[in-house]
Design an enzyme around this catalytic site. Sequence first.
Site, mmCIF file in Angstrom:
data_model
loop_
_atom_site.group_PDB
_atom_site.id
_atom_site.type_symbol
_atom_site.label_atom_id
_atom_site.label_comp_id
_atom_site.label_asym_id
_atom_site.label_seq_id
_atom_site.Cartn_x
_atom_site.Cartn_y
_atom_site.Cartn_z
ATOM 1 N N ASP A 399 26.590 82.219 17.180
ATOM 2 C CA ASP A 399 26.584 83.676 17.009
ATOM 3 C C ASP A 399 27.301 84.003 15.700
ATOM 4 O O ASP A 399 28.296 83.354 15.348
ATOM 5 C CB ASP A 399 27.285 84.343 18.205
ATOM 6 C CG ASP A 399 27.161 85.852 18.155
ATOM 7 O OD1 ASP A 399 28.021 86.485 17.524
ATOM 8 O OD2 ASP A 399 26.206 86.373 18.755
ATOM 9 N N ASN A 407 26.102 95.285 9.880
ATOM 10 C CA ASN A 407 25.127 96.360 10.095
ATOM 11 C C ASN A 407 25.740 97.718 9.823
ATOM 12 O O ASN A 407 25.102 98.607 9.226
ATOM 13 C CB ASN A 407 24.598 96.303 11.525
ATOM 14 C CG ASN A 407 23.587 95.188 11.712
ATOM 15 O OD1 ASN A 407 22.889 94.801 10.771
ATOM 16 N ND2 ASN A 407 23.506 94.642 12.933
ATOM 17 N N ASP A 416 19.230 92.291 8.548
ATOM 18 C CA ASP A 416 18.025 91.481 8.770
ATOM 19 C C ASP A 416 17.900 90.381 7.724
ATOM 20 O O ASP A 416 17.468 89.249 8.025
ATOM 21 C CB ASP A 416 16.784 92.370 8.737
ATOM 22 C CG ASP A 416 16.688 93.278 9.959
ATOM 23 O OD1 ASP A 416 15.901 94.231 9.932
ATOM 24 O OD2 ASP A 416 17.417 92.996 10.955
ATOM 25 N N GLU A 442 21.936 88.647 16.987
ATOM 26 C CA GLU A 442 22.550 87.707 16.048
ATOM 27 C C GLU A 442 22.892 86.385 16.714
ATOM 28 O O GLU A 442 23.684 85.598 16.206
ATOM 29 C CB GLU A 442 23.821 88.326 15.436
ATOM 30 C CG GLU A 442 24.980 88.471 16.401
ATOM 31 C CD GLU A 442 24.977 89.800 17.154
ATOM 32 O OE1 GLU A 442 23.904 90.424 17.212
ATOM 33 O OE2 GLU A 442 26.031 90.178 17.679
#
Length: 531
Positions: A399, A407, A416, A442
């Site tokens: 992760d 973000n 992205d 993620e």
Amino acid sequence: MSGKSLLKIDLRGLILLLAAATALITLGNALYSSYRVQRQQLIDNTLEANRIYAAKLAASTDQFLHSAQQQLAYSAGMMSKPDGLGRAVEEVERLKSQTDSFNSVTVADATGKVIAISPETIQIVGNTLTSVNAQRALTEQKPFISQPFVSFAGNLVVFISHPIVSDTGTYLGFIGGTIYLKQKSMLHSLLGSHFYTDSSYIYVVDENRRLLYHPDANRIGEAVGPNTVIDAVIRGESGKSQVVNTASVEMLAGYAPITSAHWGIISQQPIETSLLALNTLMLNMLKGILPVGLLGMFAIWWLARLISRPLGQLADCAKNMDSPEAQGKIREVKSWYFESTQIKRALLLGISLLQSKIGKLNKDAQTDPLTGLLNRRAMAQVLETYRSEQTAFSVVVLDIDHFKRVNDTYGHDTGDKVLVQLSKIMQKHSREADSVCRVGGEEFLILLPGTSLEAAGNFAERLRLAVEQASMALIGHITISLGVAHWPDDAKELSETLKLADDRMYQAKQLGRNRVVAHAVEGTVHSCEPQ
């Protein structure tokens, strides 16, 4: 560590193995039980036969000694009459000519002076006897059987004596007979007449453990060492026992006392000789069983082949259920019993469902549209393949650390791009056989077939370093936290293995992020710190 290869065996082999094991165990148990019972019975019978033989021979020897004493008593009676000693020469000659009981006969007067002897080759007429047994006869003035002793001539001798008493009660002397234990005599012939030809033999001991008779004449007169059977017989006991002789040979012995002389007779046989017949019997039994056993195994093989054939054919078809001709092949299988028929129906139904599923799955994308990695559906198929083929594998769950900040700070488009660049790094460091999957926003998962937990941990650490050192567009550097697990070492169920790897990934985050956590043993955390 490579994937574990699990043992596989077909139904026919399993039936044959089970049948063979059952037959061998049953046969082995039957032969062993039969051998033990027959062995014990042979030992008991041999012990009892030796006990009976020893008892009969002891009774015969007792009877012989009693008869010898009666012969002396009759002669003593003949010489107890007036002027009876004058017929001593005639009486000893009569005893020698009428019986082989004695090797020599002697008559002595009340002073111990020899007045007659037979055979006359022994030149002691007129001499006074001074031996222990002669003095005993003169002193006790009653019948007795002496203990074995060595005579002046070097012979091992037993002396039997009877007093000569006149009608008025006056002691006149004694008459005595000698039996040579190492030379031919009636006693020697009695003990040497052995009617068995099975390696058994007898020997006689006195109360001082001295051998009075033995098949090996050189041992006569030898004192025997500690022996439980001899100990018992000189105590006047009779019975049977297993005993080890002086040559360390295990013997089956029967024993009985000769009460009149305080001697003992032992009849014994080597246990190995007793069991020779049993070994031959068991070998013949095995030879008789072998042809029937081979025939039975052939019958079991034929039945196993008949039973397993339809199931084997169905199993082969099940391996290729996605092939166009699978359904036709399944229909051709001759299922002649209930279970195989039900499996055949289930496979045909499964093929129909599979074909419909394949049609649907072909419409669904098996990859993540953003990263091009395998999605959860594809991951599930890979895992199912591993399960069906019993392929061991390691799983790495990872992760992105603090991805929400990316973000929130740079926007989802930048996030992205980070995900795409991270996916390329994972693909670059993975093998062709590995499966790289995106399982969440993620969160990613990598399946490493045939890889041990240690090797997977090393791979995860290399990936962590590569991500840490990579420059991401706009944001610079990111880090990842990784958890590693192995199937089937860490957990028997696939779902448990995936959950375990996920838990370890969260442990990595709790320990400070940007690290790898793997458990070799439940409860032990292995942490790889950043380099």
